[in-house]
Design a protein around this motif. Structure first.
Motif, PDB file in Angstrom:
ATOM      1  N   THR A  49     -30.109 -46.620 -29.282  1.00  0.00           N
ATOM      2  CA  THR A  49     -30.163 -47.691 -28.286  1.00  0.00           C
ATOM      3  C   THR A  49     -31.574 -48.073 -27.852  1.00  0.00           C
ATOM      4  O   THR A  49     -31.744 -49.065 -27.141  1.00  0.00           O
ATOM      5  CB  THR A  49     -29.355 -47.310 -27.026  1.00  0.00           C
ATOM      6  OG1 THR A  49     -29.908 -46.119 -26.457  1.00  0.00           O
ATOM      7  CG2 THR A  49     -27.902 -47.085 -27.374  1.00  0.00           C
ATOM      8  N   ARG A  87     -36.145 -48.579 -14.055  1.00  0.00           N
ATOM      9  CA  ARG A  87     -36.267 -48.005 -15.385  1.00  0.00           C
ATOM     10  C   ARG A  87     -37.663 -48.172 -15.980  1.00  0.00           C
ATOM     11  O   ARG A  87     -38.267 -49.236 -15.891  1.00  0.00           O
ATOM     12  CB  ARG A  87     -35.277 -48.675 -16.336  1.00  0.00           C
ATOM     13  CG  ARG A  87     -33.837 -48.561 -15.924  1.00  0.00           C
ATOM     14  CD  ARG A  87     -32.973 -49.283 -16.935  1.00  0.00           C
ATOM     15  NE  ARG A  87     -31.616 -49.457 -16.449  1.00  0.00           N
ATOM     16  CZ  ARG A  87     -30.685 -50.135 -17.102  1.00  0.00           C
ATOM     17  NH1 ARG A  87     -30.984 -50.696 -18.266  1.00  0.00           N
ATOM     18  NH2 ARG A  87     -29.485 -50.249 -16.601  1.00  0.00           N
ATOM     19  N   GLY A 117     -35.677 -49.365 -22.803  1.00  0.00           N
ATOM     20  CA  GLY A 117     -34.424 -50.029 -23.159  1.00  0.00           C
ATOM     21  C   GLY A 117     -33.352 -49.087 -23.678  1.00  0.00           C
ATOM     22  O   GLY A 117     -32.392 -49.536 -24.303  1.00  0.00           O
ATOM     23  N   THR A 158     -28.089 -49.050 -21.824  1.00  0.00           N
ATOM     24  CA  THR A 158     -27.542 -50.311 -22.312  1.00  0.00           C
ATOM     25  C   THR A 158     -26.869 -51.164 -21.231  1.00  0.00           C
ATOM     26  O   THR A 158     -26.548 -52.327 -21.499  1.00  0.00           O
ATOM     27  CB  THR A 158     -26.505 -50.047 -23.419  1.00  0.00           C
ATOM     28  OG1 THR A 158     -25.465 -49.217 -22.913  1.00  0.00           O
ATOM     29  CG2 THR A 158     -27.176 -49.357 -24.604  1.00  0.00           C
ATOM     30  N   SER A 159     -26.685 -50.619 -20.044  1.00  0.00           N
ATOM     31  CA  SER A 159     -26.058 -51.415 -18.986  1.00  0.00           C
ATOM     32  C   SER A 159     -27.061 -52.397 -18.411  1.00  0.00           C
ATOM     33  O   SER A 159     -28.276 -52.194 -18.477  1.00  0.00           O
ATOM     34  CB  SER A 159     -25.536 -50.497 -17.878  1.00  0.00           C
ATOM     35  OG  SER A 159     -26.600 -49.747 -17.317  1.00  0.00           O
ATOM     36  N   MET A 160     -26.544 -53.502 -17.840  1.00  0.00           N
ATOM     37  CA  MET A 160     -27.447 -54.512 -17.275  1.00  0.00           C
ATOM     38  C   MET A 160     -28.056 -54.048 -15.965  1.00  0.00           C
ATOM     39  O   MET A 160     -29.178 -54.429 -15.634  1.00  0.00           O
ATOM     40  CB  MET A 160     -26.677 -55.819 -17.049  1.00  0.00           C
ATOM     41  CG  MET A 160     -26.283 -56.547 -18.329  1.00  0.00           C
ATOM     42  SD  MET A 160     -25.685 -58.219 -18.022  1.00  0.00           S
ATOM     43  CE  MET A 160     -24.185 -57.871 -17.081  1.00  0.00           C
ATOM     44  N   LEU A 161     -27.344 -53.242 -15.182  1.00  0.00           N
ATOM     45  CA  LEU A 161     -27.838 -52.788 -13.880  1.00  0.00           C
ATOM     46  C   LEU A 161     -27.860 -51.262 -13.856  1.00  0.00           C
ATOM     47  O   LEU A 161     -27.137 -50.601 -14.586  1.00  0.00           O
ATOM     48  CB  LEU A 161     -26.924 -53.303 -12.762  1.00  0.00           C
ATOM     49  CG  LEU A 161     -26.832 -54.819 -12.630  1.00  0.00           C
ATOM     50  CD1 LEU A 161     -25.820 -55.195 -11.569  1.00  0.00           C
ATOM     51  CD2 LEU A 161     -28.196 -55.406 -12.261  1.00  0.00           C
TER      52      LEU A 161
END
Length: 263
Positions: free
Chosen positions: A220, A253, A257, A260-263
Motif C-alpha cells: 500500500t 500522517r 501513503g 489506505t483510508s481517507m481519514l
C-alpha cells in the motif's frame, strides 16, 4: 517562514538517534532549547555533543533515563524545568508471535510506549496550561491504526498513544496548548538500518537490495520507499509551532501513503 519557536524549550524522549534525534535537530535549528534523552549517559551525552557540532549555536542539554524504570523517570521529571514542547517519542519495537509473548513482555511495552507519555504529560501539561502556551506531540505509527499480525503488542501500544493524545487534548480546551499525534510510516532509522544490514548479511545480499526488497513487500505504500527520519521531524516541528494553533486532538500522517483510508 517564522514558526514562532525561537527561545522555546523542548524535551524529546528517546532522542539519541533516529526520529527522536531528527526532531531534536530540527527544533534546535528553529532556535529551540532542546533536551535530549536516552537510557545511557554516555550515549546521550555523545548525541548532545554531535548536535552541538552540527549546529554551533544550538542550546542542547542531555539527561539519561530508562523509561522501563519508573524510579529513573521520576528522577528525570524532577530534573526538568519548564518545558514548552514535549515530544513523546521513546518506544520499543520488535516482531513477535502473539501466542509466544509473555505477560512480562507485554508489560514492558506498555511501560515504555504508553506510560512514558502518561508520566511526562502528567508532569508537564499542567504547567503549559498555567503559562498559557504549550505543545505535546506523540510519535505513534500507522501500525496503531492498521495493527500488524506479527506485531500485535506494538500496534496495541501505538493505538493507545493515539487515544491518550486525543484524550489529553480535551484538557486544553480554550487555551493555546495543543496535543497531537504523528502517525509515522516505515522509516529508515538507525535501528531499522542495522536490522536491514543484518538480514542482508545473513542472506549475502547488498544492503540496498535488501532495503528495496523489504519496502517492496508493502503493497500500500505510495512513495515506495522508506521515509527518512527528517521527514517525520518536519511534521513534528510544524505541530510544535505557532502556525499549528488550529490543530488539536488530531492524528496526522507522515506515513508515505501506507494507510489506505481517507481519514
Amino acid at each position: 517562514m517564522d514558526l514562532g519557536l525561537h527561545g522555546r524549550t523542548a524535551f524529546i524522549s528517546g532522542s539519541t538517534q533516529g526520529i527522536g534525534y531528527a526532531i531534536a535537530s530540527a527544533l534546535a535549528a528553529e532556535g529551540v532549547r532542546v533536551t535530549l534523552n536516552g537510557r545511557d549517559t554516555t550515549r546521550v551525552e555523545a548525541a548532545a555533543s554531535r548536535l552541538r557540532a552540527e549546529q554551533s549555536d544550538a542550546e542542547v542539554s542531555a539527561v539519561a533515563a530508562d523509561f522501563a524504570k519508573p524510579d529513573e523517570v521520576r528522577a528525570l521529571i524532577a530534573s526538568l524545568g519548564e518545558v514548552d514542547i514535549l515530544v513523546n517519542n521513546v518506544g520499543l519495537f520488535g516482531l513477535a508471535e502473539f501466542a509466544s509473548l509473555s505477560d512480562e513482555e507485554w508489560a514492558r511495552y506498555v511501560e515504555v510506549n504508553v506510560m512514558s507519555g502518561v508520566r511526562l504529560s502528567r508532569a508537564l501539561l499542567s504547567g503549559m496550561i498555567e503559562r498559557g502556551w504549550g505543545r505535546v506531540v506523540f510519535i505513534s505509527s500507522e501500525s496503531g491504526v492498521n495493527v500488524p499480525a506479527d506485531m500485535v503488542h506494538y500496534g496495541v501500544t501505538k493505538a493507545a498513544m493515539i487515544a491518550l493524545g486525543n484524550g489529553l487534548a480535551k484538557l486544553t480546551r480554550g487555551t493555546d496548548v495543543t496535543v497531537n499525534t504523528v502517525l509515522g510510516g516505515p522509516t529508515f532509522s538507525d535501528g531499522v538500518a542495522a536490522s536491514v544490514a543484518a538480514v542482508a548479511d545473513a542472506r549475502s545480499l547488498p544492503a540496498d537490495e535488501m532495503k528495496r526488497a523489504i519496502i517492496g513487500q508493502n503493497s500500500t505504500t505510495l512513495i515506495e520507499r522508506f521515509l527518512e527520519p527528517s521527514e517525520v521531524a518536519d511534521l513534528v516541528v510544524y505541530l510544535a509551532s505557532a502556525r499549528a494553533s488550529a490543530t488539536n486532538g488530531a492524528a496526522l500522517r507522515a506515513d508515505g501513503g501506507v494507510l489506505t483510508s481517507m481519514l
